[in-house]
Design a protein around this motif. Structure first.
Motif, PDB file in Angstrom:
ATOM      1  N   SER A  40      91.911  -0.235  37.377  1.00 27.28           N
ATOM      2  CA  SER A  40      93.208  -0.908  37.366  1.00 27.28           C
ATOM      3  C   SER A  40      94.326   0.053  36.960  1.00 27.28           C
ATOM      4  O   SER A  40      95.439  -0.023  37.483  1.00 27.28           O
ATOM      5  CB  SER A  40      93.182  -2.127  36.446  1.00 27.28           C
ATOM      6  OG  SER A  40      93.017  -1.734  35.094  1.00 27.28           O
ATOM      7  N   GLU A  41      94.038   0.985  36.056  1.00 28.33           N
ATOM      8  CA  GLU A  41      95.038   1.988  35.672  1.00 28.33           C
ATOM      9  C   GLU A  41      95.368   2.894  36.853  1.00 28.33           C
ATOM     10  O   GLU A  41      96.537   3.189  37.106  1.00 28.33           O
ATOM     11  CB  GLU A  41      94.531   2.824  34.497  1.00 28.33           C
ATOM     12  CG  GLU A  41      94.516   2.091  33.174  1.00 28.33           C
ATOM     13  CD  GLU A  41      93.933   2.919  32.039  1.00 28.33           C
ATOM     14  OE1 GLU A  41      93.746   4.141  32.224  1.00 28.33           O
ATOM     15  OE2 GLU A  41      93.664   2.340  30.985  1.00 28.33           O
ATOM     16  N   ALA A  47     100.289   2.514  42.846  1.00 26.40           N
ATOM     17  CA  ALA A  47     101.365   1.597  43.221  1.00 26.40           C
ATOM     18  C   ALA A  47     102.714   2.190  42.856  1.00 26.40           C
ATOM     19  O   ALA A  47     103.676   2.091  43.627  1.00 26.40           O
ATOM     20  CB  ALA A  47     101.163   0.245  42.534  1.00 26.40           C
ATOM     21  N   SER A  48     102.791   2.828  41.704  1.00 24.45           N
ATOM     22  CA  SER A  48     104.039   3.466  41.283  1.00 24.45           C
ATOM     23  C   SER A  48     104.403   4.603  42.230  1.00 24.45           C
ATOM     24  O   SER A  48     105.566   4.748  42.628  1.00 24.45           O
ATOM     25  CB  SER A  48     103.889   3.997  39.862  1.00 24.45           C
ATOM     26  OG  SER A  48     105.009   4.754  39.494  1.00 24.45           O
ATOM     27  N   GLN A  52     107.712   4.945  44.706  1.00 23.95           N
ATOM     28  CA  GLN A  52     108.604   6.103  44.714  1.00 23.95           C
ATOM     29  C   GLN A  52     108.725   6.686  46.123  1.00 23.95           C
ATOM     30  O   GLN A  52     109.825   7.032  46.568  1.00 23.95           O
ATOM     31  CB  GLN A  52     108.096   7.179  43.759  1.00 23.95           C
ATOM     32  CG  GLN A  52     108.226   6.813  42.302  1.00 23.95           C
ATOM     33  CD  GLN A  52     107.560   7.844  41.386  1.00 23.95           C
ATOM     34  OE1 GLN A  52     106.901   8.766  41.848  1.00 23.95           O
ATOM     35  NE2 GLN A  52     107.744   7.673  40.090  1.00 23.95           N
ATOM     36  N   LEU A  53     107.616   6.786  46.840  1.00 24.19           N
ATOM     37  CA  LEU A  53     107.645   7.323  48.199  1.00 24.19           C
ATOM     38  C   LEU A  53     108.424   6.401  49.137  1.00 24.19           C
ATOM     39  O   LEU A  53     109.168   6.874  50.003  1.00 24.19           O
ATOM     40  CB  LEU A  53     106.225   7.540  48.716  1.00 24.19           C
ATOM     41  CG  LEU A  53     105.457   8.684  48.055  1.00 24.19           C
ATOM     42  CD1 LEU A  53     104.008   8.699  48.543  1.00 24.19           C
ATOM     43  CD2 LEU A  53     106.118  10.011  48.330  1.00 24.19           C
ATOM     44  N   GLU A  54     108.260   5.092  48.976  1.00 24.17           N
ATOM     45  CA  GLU A  54     109.014   4.150  49.799  1.00 24.17           C
ATOM     46  C   GLU A  54     110.508   4.303  49.551  1.00 24.17           C
ATOM     47  O   GLU A  54     111.309   4.259  50.496  1.00 24.17           O
ATOM     48  CB  GLU A  54     108.569   2.718  49.510  1.00 24.17           C
ATOM     49  CG  GLU A  54     107.207   2.376  50.080  1.00 24.17           C
ATOM     50  CD  GLU A  54     106.709   1.006  49.651  1.00 24.17           C
ATOM     51  OE1 GLU A  54     107.263   0.425  48.692  1.00 24.17           O
ATOM     52  OE2 GLU A  54     105.765   0.508  50.284  1.00 24.17           O
ATOM     53  N   ASP A  55     110.898   4.498  48.286  1.00 27.13           N
ATOM     54  CA  ASP A  55     112.310   4.701  47.962  1.00 27.13           C
ATOM     55  C   ASP A  55     112.839   5.977  48.623  1.00 27.13           C
ATOM     56  O   ASP A  55     113.946   5.994  49.167  1.00 27.13           O
ATOM     57  CB  ASP A  55     112.515   4.768  46.446  1.00 27.13           C
ATOM     58  CG  ASP A  55     112.264   3.434  45.758  1.00 27.13           C
ATOM     59  OD1 ASP A  55     112.244   2.397  46.453  1.00 27.13           O
ATOM     60  OD2 ASP A  55     112.078   3.439  44.522  1.00 27.13           O
ATOM     61  N   ARG A  56     112.048   7.032  48.577  1.00 22.13           N
ATOM     62  CA  ARG A  56     112.479   8.300  49.176  1.00 22.13           C
ATOM     63  C   ARG A  56     112.613   8.162  50.692  1.00 22.13           C
ATOM     64  O   ARG A  56     113.563   8.677  51.300  1.00 22.13           O
ATOM     65  CB  ARG A  56     111.493   9.410  48.829  1.00 22.13           C
ATOM     66  CG  ARG A  56     111.522   9.780  47.356  1.00 22.13           C
ATOM     67  CD  ARG A  56     110.539  10.839  47.019  1.00 22.13           C
ATOM     68  NE  ARG A  56     110.999  12.118  47.558  1.00 22.13           N
ATOM     69  CZ  ARG A  56     110.330  13.242  47.452  1.00 22.13           C
ATOM     70  NH1 ARG A  56     109.180  13.264  46.827  1.00 22.13           N
ATOM     71  NH2 ARG A  56     110.801  14.351  47.955  1.00 22.13           N
TER      72      ARG A  56
END
Length: 101
Positions: A40-41, A47-48, A52-56
């Motif tokens: 899960s970690e 997911a984080s 970040q990649l989606e934002d870029r």
């Protein structure tokens, strides 16, 4: 070995076997729990990173689709710069006998 001795010891042997099985099951549950926690970690980290990649990518899409942004011209300008750098690899030295440039 005489079977007469094993008959009275059978309940004690069974209790020891049950205790051993219960302990093994608890250990297995702990192992599974630790694996699930680690998984899960890692999933949260992935997911984080995906966020970040989606934002870029969204920023790049905005840049490329902006009407005032001429990507092709800038790419060609970079190619031209690279060609100049490849041909002119340094400052020419005009050294003649005894002269310095």
């Amino acid at each position: 070995m005489d079977l007469g001795i094993l008959v009275p010891l059978a309940p004690f042997i069974m209790v020891l076997g049950i205790i051993w099985l219960v302990n093994n099951r608890k250990l297995e549950e702990k192992r599974i729990s630790a694996t699930a926690e680690a998984s899960s970690e890692k999933a949260a980290q992935y997911a984080s990173q995906v966020t970040q990649l989606e934002d870029r990518v969204a920023v790049l899409e905005r840049i490329v689709t902006d009407r005032g942004y001429d990507v092709a011209t800038q790419i060609e300008a970079l190619r031209d710069t690279r060609e100049v750098e490849a041909q002119d690899s340094g400052t020419p030295l005009n050294i003649k006998s005894g002269e310095r440039a």
